[in-house]
Scaffold this motif. Structure first.
Motif, mmCIF file in Angstrom:
data_model
loop_
_atom_site.group_PDB
_atom_site.id
_atom_site.type_symbol
_atom_site.label_atom_id
_atom_site.label_comp_id
_atom_site.label_asym_id
_atom_site.label_seq_id
_atom_site.Cartn_x
_atom_site.Cartn_y
_atom_site.Cartn_z
ATOM 1 N N ALA A 75 30.374 -31.695 -36.576
ATOM 2 C CA ALA A 75 30.334 -31.245 -35.176
ATOM 3 C C ALA A 75 31.220 -32.121 -34.301
ATOM 4 C CB ALA A 75 28.911 -31.259 -34.641
ATOM 5 N N ASN A 76 31.249 -33.407 -34.623
ATOM 6 C CA ASN A 76 32.020 -34.359 -33.825
ATOM 7 C C ASN A 76 32.171 -35.630 -34.663
ATOM 8 O OD1 ASN A 76 32.668 -36.552 -32.045
ATOM 9 N ND2 ASN A 76 32.064 -35.247 -30.330
ATOM 10 N N CYS B 121 23.574 -24.484 -36.682
ATOM 11 C CA CYS B 121 24.419 -25.291 -37.574
ATOM 12 C C CYS B 121 23.644 -25.862 -38.763
ATOM 13 C CB CYS B 121 25.069 -26.425 -36.804
ATOM 14 S SG CYS B 121 26.040 -25.851 -35.420
ATOM 15 N N PHE C 172 22.524 -30.579 -37.928
ATOM 16 C CA PHE C 172 21.886 -30.524 -36.632
ATOM 17 C C PHE C 172 22.496 -29.350 -35.875
ATOM 18 C CE2 PHE C 172 22.759 -31.267 -32.240
ATOM 19 C CZ PHE C 172 21.495 -31.518 -31.741
ATOM 20 N N THR D 66 43.432 -29.345 -20.919
ATOM 21 C CA THR D 66 42.977 -30.317 -21.922
ATOM 22 C C THR D 66 44.198 -30.974 -22.535
ATOM 23 O OG1 THR D 66 41.484 -30.607 -23.806
ATOM 24 C CG2 THR D 66 42.905 -28.673 -23.877
ATOM 25 N N MET E 120 26.972 -25.175 -23.303
ATOM 26 C CA MET E 120 26.450 -26.440 -23.829
ATOM 27 C C MET E 120 26.597 -27.571 -22.821
ATOM 28 S SD MET E 120 27.449 -28.342 -27.358
ATOM 29 C CE MET E 120 29.172 -28.538 -26.971
ATOM 30 N N PHE F 293 24.911 -34.431 -27.552
ATOM 31 C CA PHE F 293 25.416 -35.546 -28.351
ATOM 32 C C PHE F 293 24.309 -36.568 -28.639
ATOM 33 C CE2 PHE F 293 27.573 -39.511 -29.183
ATOM 34 C CZ PHE F 293 28.729 -39.148 -29.857
ATOM 35 N N ARG G 71 32.625 -38.557 -33.794
ATOM 36 C CA ARG G 71 31.860 -39.699 -33.254
ATOM 37 C C ARG G 71 30.395 -39.629 -33.669
ATOM 38 N NH1 ARG G 71 31.828 -40.084 -27.521
ATOM 39 N NH2 ARG G 71 32.354 -37.879 -27.404
ATOM 40 N N ILE G 72 29.860 -38.416 -33.824
ATOM 41 C CA ILE G 72 28.472 -38.282 -34.307
ATOM 42 C C ILE G 72 28.414 -38.745 -35.769
ATOM 43 C CG2 ILE G 72 26.612 -36.637 -34.858
ATOM 44 C CD1 ILE G 72 27.516 -34.937 -32.467
ATOM 45 N N TRP H 141 42.857 -36.073 -25.726
ATOM 46 C CA TRP H 141 41.431 -36.032 -25.353
ATOM 47 C C TRP H 141 40.607 -35.449 -26.512
ATOM 48 C CZ3 TRP H 141 37.075 -33.142 -25.060
ATOM 49 C CH2 TRP H 141 36.023 -33.613 -24.250
ATOM 50 N N GLY I 257 27.261 -30.905 -23.320
ATOM 51 C CA GLY I 257 27.714 -31.689 -24.466
ATOM 52 C C GLY I 257 27.158 -33.101 -24.555
ATOM 53 N N ARG I 258 27.162 -33.802 -23.415
ATOM 54 C CA ARG I 258 26.751 -35.209 -23.462
ATOM 55 C C ARG I 258 25.294 -35.345 -23.903
ATOM 56 N NH1 ARG I 258 28.341 -38.337 -18.115
ATOM 57 N NH2 ARG I 258 29.957 -36.775 -18.281
ATOM 58 N N ARG J 99 37.848 -37.651 -28.456
ATOM 59 C CA ARG J 99 36.435 -37.349 -28.161
ATOM 60 C C ARG J 99 35.740 -36.608 -29.294
ATOM 61 N NH1 ARG J 99 35.363 -41.040 -25.406
ATOM 62 N NH2 ARG J 99 33.421 -40.118 -24.671
ATOM 63 N N THR J 100 36.536 -35.935 -30.180
ATOM 64 C CA THR J 100 35.883 -35.098 -31.212
ATOM 65 C C THR J 100 36.400 -35.317 -32.632
ATOM 66 O OG1 THR J 100 37.444 -33.239 -31.179
ATOM 67 C CG2 THR J 100 35.752 -33.236 -29.482
ATOM 68 N N ARG K 153 36.711 -25.313 -21.111
ATOM 69 C CA ARG K 153 37.295 -26.375 -21.940
ATOM 70 C C ARG K 153 36.229 -27.258 -22.597
ATOM 71 N NH1 ARG K 153 39.649 -31.138 -17.996
ATOM 72 N NH2 ARG K 153 37.686 -31.603 -16.950
ATOM 73 N N HIS L 147 27.017 -32.376 -41.268
ATOM 74 C CA HIS L 147 27.567 -31.267 -40.484
ATOM 75 C C HIS L 147 28.711 -31.795 -39.638
ATOM 76 C CE1 HIS L 147 28.152 -28.043 -37.803
ATOM 77 N NE2 HIS L 147 27.538 -28.595 -36.783
HETATM 78 N N1 COA Z 1 39.586 -31.687 -22.274
HETATM 79 C C1 COA Z 1 39.695 -32.622 -21.325
HETATM 80 N N2 COA Z 1 38.652 -33.086 -20.621
HETATM 81 C C2 COA Z 1 37.458 -32.557 -20.911
HETATM 82 C C3 COA Z 1 37.269 -31.563 -21.896
HETATM 83 C C4 COA Z 1 38.403 -31.141 -22.585
HETATM 84 N N3 COA Z 1 38.345 -30.198 -23.542
HETATM 85 N N4 COA Z 1 35.961 -31.251 -21.961
HETATM 86 C C5 COA Z 1 35.335 -32.014 -21.056
HETATM 87 N N5 COA Z 1 36.237 -32.797 -20.416
HETATM 88 C C6 COA Z 1 35.989 -33.757 -19.344
HETATM 89 C C7 COA Z 1 34.694 -33.487 -18.605
HETATM 90 O O1 COA Z 1 34.882 -32.520 -17.609
HETATM 91 C C8 COA Z 1 34.373 -34.855 -18.063
HETATM 92 O O2 COA Z 1 35.125 -35.056 -16.915
HETATM 93 P P1 COA Z 1 34.478 -35.822 -15.655
HETATM 94 O O3 COA Z 1 34.134 -37.195 -16.163
HETATM 95 O O4 COA Z 1 35.577 -35.780 -14.657
HETATM 96 O O5 COA Z 1 33.259 -35.030 -15.279
HETATM 97 C C9 COA Z 1 34.895 -35.800 -19.130
HETATM 98 O O6 COA Z 1 35.815 -35.044 -19.928
HETATM 99 C C10 COA Z 1 33.806 -36.340 -20.032
HETATM 100 O O7 COA Z 1 32.972 -35.260 -20.423
HETATM 101 P P2 COA Z 1 31.756 -35.443 -21.372
HETATM 102 O O8 COA Z 1 31.092 -34.133 -21.574
HETATM 103 O O9 COA Z 1 30.931 -36.605 -20.939
HETATM 104 O O10 COA Z 1 32.533 -35.862 -22.706
HETATM 105 P P3 COA Z 1 31.949 -36.353 -24.051
HETATM 106 O O11 COA Z 1 32.544 -37.644 -24.398
HETATM 107 O O12 COA Z 1 30.456 -36.241 -24.108
HETATM 108 O O13 COA Z 1 32.551 -35.294 -25.066
HETATM 109 C C11 COA Z 1 31.790 -33.373 -26.305
HETATM 110 C C12 COA Z 1 32.224 -33.925 -24.949
HETATM 111 C C13 COA Z 1 31.401 -31.933 -26.139
HETATM 112 C C14 COA Z 1 32.962 -33.502 -27.257
HETATM 113 C C15 COA Z 1 30.610 -34.213 -26.833
HETATM 114 O O14 COA Z 1 29.644 -34.372 -25.829
HETATM 115 C C16 COA Z 1 29.949 -33.603 -28.030
HETATM 116 O O15 COA Z 1 30.533 -33.510 -29.090
HETATM 117 N N6 COA Z 1 28.663 -33.223 -27.900
HETATM 118 C C17 COA Z 1 27.906 -32.691 -28.996
HETATM 119 C C18 COA Z 1 28.449 -31.344 -29.352
HETATM 120 C C19 COA Z 1 27.794 -30.755 -30.531
HETATM 121 O O16 COA Z 1 27.565 -31.405 -31.492
HETATM 122 N N7 COA Z 1 27.556 -29.465 -30.421
HETATM 123 C C20 COA Z 1 27.170 -28.600 -31.421
HETATM 124 C C21 COA Z 1 25.864 -28.902 -32.011
HETATM 125 S S1 COA Z 1 25.938 -28.302 -33.633
#
Ligand code: COA
Length: 330
Positions: A259-260, A116, A317, A32, A220, A226, A262-263, A36, A222-223, A40-41, A155, A257
């Motif tokens: 969590a992210n 959560c 959520f 990671t 999870m 989300f 972007r949310i 990233w 994740g996507r 993303r978070t 990851r 909450h």
């Molecule tokens: N580091 C680098 N790359 C990563 C990674 C990390 N830690 N985790 C995932 N990736 C990669 C994936 O493998 C994927 O690669 P690919 O395109 O080659 O398949 C790419 O990044 C995109 O993955 P994706 O899952 O689509 O990313 P995302 O933009 O949706 O972000 C989360 C991932 C988990 C951050 C996001 O989906 C999220 O926050 N979801 C909600 C989580 C949540 O709220 N959970 C708790 C509820 S309380």
């Protein structure tokens, strides 16, 4: 005429383990990058328990601070509700460990499992409990050690979570001007498979070899989560506002909450609010599940962003899925 009783938060406390793990530290564990994770978070670092530490230590510390700041004694507490997915033991509950250490001899105590959204579920129960007798005092705690249920080789989850605890003391107020105005609790199990922790329950007891090892940790998609999270947070916020004849601009501060980022930003955009009205501390704590909102309340108040008489909207959520919103006049 009998005055309206509301429930108010007398004081808050929080505690997190001192150990800080940065995104750069995680780069050494899994493939990671800091870039990233931040993009993303919004997370930059998180506090995690050391080996051998227990989350009850921090739940107790946060509770003691809230009680002390509320100016009451532990013996005055009638009920302790601890929202957690990760108690020290399955039995006794984390709430009982808090009760014991505080010497809260008059209190009933139980844990509440609503992922959560757990803290807002617990706060809503406390609200109803004190309304029937405004003298009552409820300690509401959110405490979580998700690091203990994290697969540190995955990851897609291990970069997200943090450990910590927050606590508040709730009591009745017969003036009825401040306090909890309304709440929504919700659940939808139709997509439960998107976020699970299957191992260690009674379906698959610890060491049950029928279940793959990874299922003993949080899993999870994740996507998909989300998408559900953004829709649920928006719906809860708008429903709560609408049924109280309020508009988004009437809100002084939203504590979502964490969590992210972007949310959170999606929610802010949908409500068309400036960023100053949305409290964010995910960069320093990650997702601490049931502890995220009480930690955020504590920090928002300390930073002067949450002030007396502010109209506060909290939305959460979590896995299950659960969702919740609480509207209150601080
Ligand atoms: N580091 C680098 N790359 C990563 C990674 C990390 N830690 N985790 C995932 N990736 C990669 C994936 O493998 C994927 O690669 P690919 O395109 O080659 O398949 C790419 O990044 C995109 O993955 P994706 O899952 O689509 O990313 P995302 O933009 O949706 O972000 C989360 C991932 C988990 C951050 C996001 O989906 C999220 O926050 N979801 C909600 C989580 C949540 O709220 N959970 C708790 C509820 S309380």
């Amino acid at each position: 005429m009998k005055s309206k009783v509301t429930s108010v938060i007398l004081a808050c406390g929080m505690a997190v383990p001192p150990k800080i793990v940065t995104n750069h530290d995680l780069e050494k564990l899994v493939e990671t990058s800091d870039k990233w994770i931040v993009e993303r978070t919004g997370i930059k670092e998180r506090h995690l328990l050391e080996n051998g530490e227990v989350i009850s230590s921090y739940a107790i510390k946060a509770s003691k601070e809230a009680i002390e700041r509320a100016g009451i004694k532990p013996e005055e507490i009638d009920l302790i509700i601890c929202a957690t997915l990760t108690p020290d033991y399955l039995m006794p509950s984390l709430a009982i460990l808090i009760q014991r250490e505080l010497g809260a001899n008059k209190a009933g105590a139980f844990d509440l499992s609503a992922t959560c959204s757990g803290f807002l579920y617990a706060l809503s129960l406390a609200d109803q409990y004190v309304k029937s007798n405004p003298e009552r005092k409820v300690l509401v705690v959110g405490a979580e050690a998700l690091s203990r249920k994290t697969n540190w080789q995955d990851r897609t989850t291990c970069v997200l979570f943090g450990d910590g605890a927050g606590a508040v003391v709730v009591t009745g107020d017969e003036n009825g001007e401040r306090g909890i105005v309304d709440f929504i609790l919700g659940a939808d199990g139709s997509n439960f498979h998107l976020l699970t922790l299957k191992g260690g329950g009674s379906a698959f007891p610890p060491f049950d070899e029928r279940l793959p090892k990874e299922e003993y940790y949080i899993r999870m998609q994740g996507r998909e989560v989300f998408k559900i999270a953004t829709r649920a947070m928006e719906k809860v916020a708008l429903d709560l506002l609408q049924r109280n004849n309020l508009k988004p601009e009437d809100i002084d501060i939203i504590i979502p909450h964490q969590a992210n980022l972007r949310i959170i930003e999606y929610l802010r955009e949908r409500l068309n609010l400036p960023m100053e009205k949305v409290f964010v501390n995910i960069d320093r704590y990650g997702n601490t599940s049931a502890a995220s909102i009480p930690i955020a309340i504590y920090e928002a108040e300390r930073e002067g962003k949450l002030q007396r008489d502010n109209l506060l909207l909290m939305v959460a959520f979590g896995g299950g899925f659960t969702f919740a919103g609480v509207l209150m006049r601080w």
